[in-house]
Design a protein around this motif. Structure first.
Motif, mmCIF file in Angstrom:
data_model
loop_
_atom_site.group_PDB
_atom_site.id
_atom_site.type_symbol
_atom_site.label_atom_id
_atom_site.label_comp_id
_atom_site.label_asym_id
_atom_site.label_seq_id
_atom_site.Cartn_x
_atom_site.Cartn_y
_atom_site.Cartn_z
ATOM 1 N N GLN A 129 17.843 0.121 106.520
ATOM 2 C CA GLN A 129 19.313 0.897 106.751
ATOM 3 C C GLN A 129 19.767 1.379 105.433
ATOM 4 O OE1 GLN A 129 21.646 -2.505 108.659
ATOM 5 N NE2 GLN A 129 19.993 -3.098 110.121
ATOM 6 N N TYR A 159 21.157 -2.919 100.494
ATOM 7 C CA TYR A 159 22.676 -2.969 100.715
ATOM 8 C C TYR A 159 22.800 -3.306 98.967
ATOM 9 C CZ TYR A 159 23.349 -2.439 105.311
ATOM 10 O OH TYR A 159 23.337 -1.834 106.495
ATOM 11 N N ARG A 180 26.362 -11.178 96.212
ATOM 12 C CA ARG A 180 25.209 -12.046 96.506
ATOM 13 C C ARG A 180 24.902 -13.183 95.519
ATOM 14 N NH1 ARG A 180 22.544 -7.258 98.989
ATOM 15 N NH2 ARG A 180 21.849 -6.579 97.013
ATOM 16 N N PHE A 237 25.152 -11.431 110.070
ATOM 17 C CA PHE A 237 24.821 -10.057 109.511
ATOM 18 C C PHE A 237 23.997 -9.950 108.368
ATOM 19 C CE2 PHE A 237 29.156 -10.359 111.315
ATOM 20 C CZ PHE A 237 28.866 -9.353 112.333
ATOM 21 N N CYS A 238 22.788 -10.756 108.430
ATOM 22 C CA CYS A 238 22.067 -11.133 107.117
ATOM 23 C C CYS A 238 21.193 -10.051 106.661
ATOM 24 C CB CYS A 238 21.293 -12.300 107.234
ATOM 25 S SG CYS A 238 19.798 -12.105 108.488
ATOM 26 N N TYR A 239 20.715 -8.854 107.508
ATOM 27 C CA TYR A 239 19.933 -7.830 107.201
ATOM 28 C C TYR A 239 18.515 -8.488 106.625
ATOM 29 C CZ TYR A 239 18.101 -3.257 105.656
ATOM 30 O OH TYR A 239 17.241 -2.067 105.469
ATOM 31 N N PHE A 276 21.893 -12.424 101.165
ATOM 32 C CA PHE A 276 22.663 -13.672 100.945
ATOM 33 C C PHE A 276 21.816 -14.912 101.095
ATOM 34 C CE2 PHE A 276 26.229 -10.690 101.009
ATOM 35 C CZ PHE A 276 26.959 -11.112 99.940
ATOM 36 N N ASP A 313 21.174 -11.913 112.683
ATOM 37 C CA ASP A 313 21.159 -10.553 112.644
ATOM 38 C C ASP A 313 20.634 -9.953 114.059
ATOM 39 O OD1 ASP A 313 21.579 -8.232 110.270
ATOM 40 O OD2 ASP A 313 20.428 -7.376 112.065
ATOM 41 N N SER A 314 21.242 -8.899 114.531
ATOM 42 C CA SER A 314 20.561 -8.250 115.591
ATOM 43 C C SER A 314 19.491 -7.430 115.486
ATOM 44 C CB SER A 314 21.847 -7.361 116.265
ATOM 45 O OG SER A 314 22.265 -6.439 115.208
ATOM 46 N N SER A 315 19.030 -7.012 114.531
ATOM 47 C CA SER A 315 17.732 -6.309 114.117
ATOM 48 C C SER A 315 16.498 -6.970 113.956
ATOM 49 C CB SER A 315 18.199 -5.204 112.954
ATOM 50 O OG SER A 315 16.895 -4.644 112.570
ATOM 51 N N GLY A 363 20.361 -12.025 117.203
ATOM 52 C CA GLY A 363 21.288 -12.104 118.217
ATOM 53 C C GLY A 363 22.761 -11.346 117.741
ATOM 54 N N ASP A 364 23.674 -11.527 118.724
ATOM 55 C CA ASP A 364 24.738 -10.920 118.355
ATOM 56 C C ASP A 364 25.775 -11.680 117.694
ATOM 57 O OD1 ASP A 364 27.492 -9.878 118.491
ATOM 58 O OD2 ASP A 364 27.223 -8.746 120.329
ATOM 59 N N VAL A 365 26.385 -11.494 116.567
ATOM 60 C CA VAL A 365 26.920 -12.411 115.721
ATOM 61 C C VAL A 365 28.357 -12.917 116.630
ATOM 62 C CG1 VAL A 365 28.591 -12.917 113.866
ATOM 63 C CG2 VAL A 365 26.197 -12.004 113.395
ATOM 64 N N PHE A 366 29.069 -12.078 117.343
ATOM 65 C CA PHE A 366 30.239 -12.160 117.867
ATOM 66 C C PHE A 366 29.772 -13.330 119.166
ATOM 67 C CE2 PHE A 366 31.167 -8.150 116.254
ATOM 68 C CZ PHE A 366 32.568 -8.362 115.940
ATOM 69 N N ASP A 377 29.172 -10.567 106.529
ATOM 70 C CA ASP A 377 29.173 -9.225 105.990
ATOM 71 C C ASP A 377 28.645 -8.347 106.918
ATOM 72 O OD1 ASP A 377 28.690 -7.173 104.169
ATOM 73 O OD2 ASP A 377 26.735 -7.842 103.496
ATOM 74 N N PRO A 407 28.699 -4.779 109.452
ATOM 75 C CA PRO A 407 28.513 -3.397 109.170
ATOM 76 C C PRO A 407 29.998 -2.683 109.427
ATOM 77 C CG PRO A 407 27.938 -3.676 111.688
ATOM 78 C CD PRO A 407 27.998 -5.050 110.787
HETATM 79 N N1 SAH Z 1 24.462 -8.939 104.079
HETATM 80 C C1 SAH Z 1 23.378 -7.886 103.969
HETATM 81 C C2 SAH Z 1 23.804 -6.569 104.523
HETATM 82 C C3 SAH Z 1 24.472 -6.622 106.065
HETATM 83 S S1 SAH Z 1 24.593 -5.258 106.735
HETATM 84 C C4 SAH Z 1 22.852 -7.672 102.592
HETATM 85 O O1 SAH Z 1 23.047 -8.471 101.570
HETATM 86 O O2 SAH Z 1 21.859 -7.151 102.477
HETATM 87 C C5 SAH Z 1 25.138 -5.494 108.256
HETATM 88 C C6 SAH Z 1 23.924 -6.093 109.179
HETATM 89 O O3 SAH Z 1 24.436 -6.259 110.457
HETATM 90 C C7 SAH Z 1 22.740 -5.171 109.581
HETATM 91 O O4 SAH Z 1 21.699 -5.633 109.246
HETATM 92 C C8 SAH Z 1 22.597 -5.030 111.077
HETATM 93 O O5 SAH Z 1 21.514 -4.972 111.687
HETATM 94 C C9 SAH Z 1 23.554 -6.095 111.560
HETATM 95 N N2 SAH Z 1 24.587 -6.117 112.735
HETATM 96 C C10 SAH Z 1 25.324 -4.977 113.276
HETATM 97 N N3 SAH Z 1 26.074 -5.572 114.098
HETATM 98 C C11 SAH Z 1 25.562 -6.871 114.498
HETATM 99 C C12 SAH Z 1 25.935 -7.895 115.385
HETATM 100 N N4 SAH Z 1 26.838 -7.450 116.439
HETATM 101 N N5 SAH Z 1 25.489 -8.939 115.365
HETATM 102 C C13 SAH Z 1 24.528 -9.336 114.387
HETATM 103 N N6 SAH Z 1 24.105 -8.547 113.549
HETATM 104 C C14 SAH Z 1 24.654 -7.156 113.527
#
Ligand code: SAH
Length: 396
Positions: free
Chosen positions: A201, A206, A213, A229-231, A235, A251-253, A279-282, A301, A303
């Motif tokens: 990404q 990031y 961090r 949203f841990c990428y 953190f 994270d979703s990815s 999974g989806d954080v929401f 954190d 997107p």
């Molecule tokens: N904190 C990270 C950067 C986070 S970037 C760092 O320090 O490196 C945002 C992340 O959110 C991305 O990895 C993306 O894959 C993820 N993401 C986006 N939408 C999401 C969702 N609905 N649920 C979970 N993860 C999600």
């Protein structure tokens, strides 16, 4: 010097005089000499007085981006060399030796180089060209970067939505030297991270969150942590280094989580303290609320929810939702570290949203720290739009 020019409407030169680099289409009265996309034009006020030079962008609402307010300056190789040298000089002052081998070298408008972003990753440079002005000078810019920085491996990641607004299509690939290794390893505050410069990404990592961090890691000792949203685990790893009891990361990815697991291993951190959830954080936060899960430190954190100020309202709902849920999941004395990287949401508005979330969650919270992007992601005082990342650390 170019003979092509744009003439501003009466009274619309104010932002240019304040050295704001963007000229919006609504401020332009006339375009003279049929400039091509990216071509340099002289900028004049309605009375014909010269205000400087800009890159013309016929497709974009940002119709021109100022290269210079110096009416004598020509936009040539020597100009770009000076601007790049200034940007490099600034970094020497803000990145302490040994802190990291990956940081931003050029941050577009804030470094006087609209549309150009350059990140350093060890022995590689990653370049993003985001405006047709920078695009028009790509060969010169790439050659100068190689000469002035002395790094021969340059990879392009101009695969960003904003290029469409400039009438440009995506471009990626090797610009100079060889293809980057997969993964490439960087070292940040003593933590090792695997970075995928080709498919990762942003430009791979990031970099803007480096100092944050570190700050959050210092607060993690003996705490149970939830990193949303841990990428690639940024953190999470700092929290474990800081002595966290355990860390759940979401994270979703799948690709991001694979990198995160690799990073945990590479830093010899205890695998039994780390859980990675795809999974989806929401949804995950709601599920945890329903199961009455509790944590001592939660990181949010997400997107970018808003790409423009017009999307701020929708973004605000998203921020409110996750922050409210996070407040409900915190133990008494728990800490929330919450971020927004949406340019369209101001620091003021973000703080109001988080305050509203605490109110609705029925918790009292106090601010420990207000955070921003690292200083390598420079913000010129005349370009407040450059300050996109804001964070609040608060304790309930
Ligand atoms: N904190 C990270 C950067 C986070 S970037 C760092 O320090 O490196 C945002 C992340 O959110 C991305 O990895 C993306 O894959 C993820 N993401 C986006 N939408 C999401 C969702 N609905 N649920 C979970 N993860 C999600």
């Amino acid at each position: 010097m170019s003979s092509k020019s744009i003439i501003l409407k009466t009274g619309r030169e104010k932002s240019v005089l304040h050295r704001h680099p963007w000229i919006f289409s609504g401020a332009v009265d006339q375009v003279n000499g049929s400039p091509q996309a990216g071509e340099t034009v002289l900028v004049r006020n309605a009375s014909g007085d010269l205000l400087g030079s800009a890159a013309f962008s016929p497709a974009s609402q940002i119709r021109a981006r100022m290269w210079t307010w110096d009416t004598e300056e020509t936009i040539d190789e020597a100009f770009f060399q000076k601007r790049i040298e200034k940007a490099l000089e600034f970094r020497k002052g803000v990145i302490p030796a040994g802190e990291t081998d990956a940081y931003r070298l050029i941050h577009g408008e804030s470094d006087g180089l609209p549309g150009l972003v350059v990140d350093l990753y060890g022995d590689w440079l990653v370049v993003q060209i985001l405006s047709c002005g920078a695009e028009a000078h790509r060969e010169t810019l790439v050659r100068l970067l190689e000469e002035l920085i002395g790094i021969g491996n340059i990879y392009e990641r101009s695969d960003v939505d904003v290029r469409q607004l400039e009438g440009l299509t995506d471009r990626t690939g090797v610009l100079h030297g060889v293809r980057p290794p997969d993964p490439l390893w960087i070292h940040e505050n003593g933590v090792k991270f695997a970075v995928d410069l080709v498919k990762g990404q942003k430009t791979g990592f990031y970099l803007d969150q480096r100092a944050n961090r570190h700050r959050v890691g210092q607060l993690a000792e003996s705490r149970s942590v939830l990193n949303c949203f841990c990428y690639s685990g940024g953190f999470s790893l700092y929290a474990l280094m800081g002595g966290a009891k355990d860390v759940i990361s979401v994270d979703s990815s799948a690709e991001a989580l694979n990198l995160a697991r690799l990073n945990l291993q590479a830093n010899s951190l205890p695998a039994q303290k780390a859980e990675w959830l795809q999974g989806d954080v929401f949804h995950v936060l709601r599920e945890m609320r329903d199961r009455a899960r509790k944590f001592d430190l939660i990181i949010l954190d997400p997107p970018k929810f808003a790409h423009t100020a017009a999307q701020a309202e929708k973004a605000a709902r998203g921020y409110k939702d996750i922050n409210l849920l996070a407040f409900k999941l915190l133990n008494s004395g728990g800490i929330l570290a919450t971020f927004s990287c949406s340019g369209g949401v101001s620091a003021d508005l973000f703080q109001k949203i988080v305050a509203g979330a605490a109110l609705d969650a029925g918790v009292d919270a106090r601010i420990i720290d207000l955070l921003r992007q690292g200083p390598d992601h420079s913000v010129a005082l005349n370009f407040p739009e450059g300050a996109y990342l804001k964070g609040i650390i608060c304790q309930v």
